[in-house]
Design a protein around this motif. Structure first.
Motif, mmCIF file in Angstrom:
data_model
loop_
_atom_site.group_PDB
_atom_site.id
_atom_site.type_symbol
_atom_site.label_atom_id
_atom_site.label_comp_id
_atom_site.label_asym_id
_atom_site.label_seq_id
_atom_site.Cartn_x
_atom_site.Cartn_y
_atom_site.Cartn_z
ATOM 1 N N SER A 174 9.199 37.527 2.750
ATOM 2 C CA SER A 174 7.952 38.206 2.520
ATOM 3 C C SER A 174 6.945 37.211 2.041
ATOM 4 O O SER A 174 6.678 37.078 0.871
ATOM 5 N N ALA A 195 9.129 46.021 1.027
ATOM 6 C CA ALA A 195 9.542 44.620 1.122
ATOM 7 C C ALA A 195 9.605 43.974 -0.266
ATOM 8 O O ALA A 195 10.583 43.284 -0.604
ATOM 9 N N TRP A 202 12.037 40.636 7.141
ATOM 10 C CA TRP A 202 11.952 41.391 8.392
ATOM 11 C C TRP A 202 11.088 42.637 8.214
ATOM 12 O O TRP A 202 10.224 42.943 9.050
ATOM 13 N N VAL A 203 11.301 43.353 7.125
ATOM 14 C CA VAL A 203 10.518 44.562 6.851
ATOM 15 C C VAL A 203 9.044 44.217 6.682
ATOM 16 O O VAL A 203 8.160 44.902 7.219
ATOM 17 N N ARG A 259 7.320 41.677 7.873
ATOM 18 C CA ARG A 259 6.682 41.287 9.130
ATOM 19 C C ARG A 259 6.545 42.462 10.089
ATOM 20 O O ARG A 259 5.507 42.637 10.732
ATOM 21 N N LYS A 260 7.587 43.284 10.189
ATOM 22 C CA LYS A 260 7.588 44.381 11.161
ATOM 23 C C LYS A 260 6.567 45.458 10.811
ATOM 24 O O LYS A 260 5.907 46.018 11.690
ATOM 25 N N TYR A 261 6.434 45.752 9.510
ATOM 26 C CA TYR A 261 5.562 46.850 9.092
ATOM 27 C C TYR A 261 4.274 46.377 8.419
ATOM 28 O O TYR A 261 3.563 47.175 7.809
ATOM 29 N N GLY A 262 3.965 45.108 8.536
ATOM 30 C CA GLY A 262 2.712 44.598 7.999
ATOM 31 C C GLY A 262 2.599 44.727 6.487
ATOM 32 O O GLY A 262 1.537 45.071 5.971
#
Length: 212
Positions: A2, A31, A79-80, A82-85
């Motif tokens: 993050s 995140a 990952w969370v 980046r994927k969900y901004g």
């Protein structure tokens, strides 16, 4: 990890002056919660590691499991984010600090138990503390995000530490040495890389402030 900025984007010259501003990402998000949970797991891991003088197979397995779960959050939170901004400046700083707290606790614990040479722990600790100080040294010019080399270094350290934490027979000792040796190599190389990046960022920041 993050680790990217979440500032609002400036409108291009000639663009719509009435366009709505970019949405700010809240600091309290999933995140960052995962990152903070890694910090919470550190004392639980240490407690399990030293239960039964560090030789109890059951508690040693519990300590290994806690370390593995905490390490897994390091992969999931990035990952969370980046994927969900959900990328924030707080995450940029808190994520590597949580990593260092977990890795540092494991290395110091293993050294106290006499299973890992103190020189290994000291080399890694000096690098990690130095990088953290570098981040704060240049923070007014920008944030140094985790690099691919830094992530590889963290994964190598995790693999080596898990090998030392697991209650395995002495026959696997050479494998432990190889894993830790590779982790040490990446630790030193990426440490020098962070020094160069910090110097470049600071120089760029100074040039920007000197512009009329």
């Amino acid at each position: 990890m993050s680790a990217a900025s979440s500032g609002s984007a400036a409108a291009d010259e000639g663009g719509d002056a009435h366009a709505p501003p970019a949405t700010r990402v809240p600091t309290l998000n999933v995140a960052n919660f995962l990152t903070l949970s890694r910090l919470v797991l550190v004392p639980l891991f240490v407690g399990a590691l030293f239960t039964g003088d560090g030789t109890d197979v059951f508690w040693r397995s519990i300590a290994t499991a806690l370390f593995a779960v905490a390490s897994l959050t390091d992969q999931v939170d990035g990952w969370v984010a980046r994927k969900y901004g959900l990328i924030t400046d707080f995450g940029k700083i808190a994520d590597p600090i949580a990593d260092k707290a977990l890795i540092g606790a494991a290395l110091v614990g293993l050294s106290i138990l006499g299973e890992l040479g103190w020189w290994v722990t000291i080399v890694i600790a000096v690098r990690e503390i130095g990088v953290t100080l570098l981040r704060f040294w240049v923070i007014r010019h920008g944030v140094i995000p985790a690099s691919r080399g830094g992530k590889a270094k963290t994964l190598a350290q995790i693999a080596a530490i898990v090998a030392y934490l697991l209650p395995l027979p002495e026959a696997v000792e050479p494998v432990r040495w190889i894993l830790m040796g590779f982790a040490l190599l990446l630790t030193v190389v990426t440490g020098f890389d962070y020094v160069l990046r910090a110097l470049r960022l600071r120089a760029a920041g100074r040039r920007a402030t000197q512009r009329p």
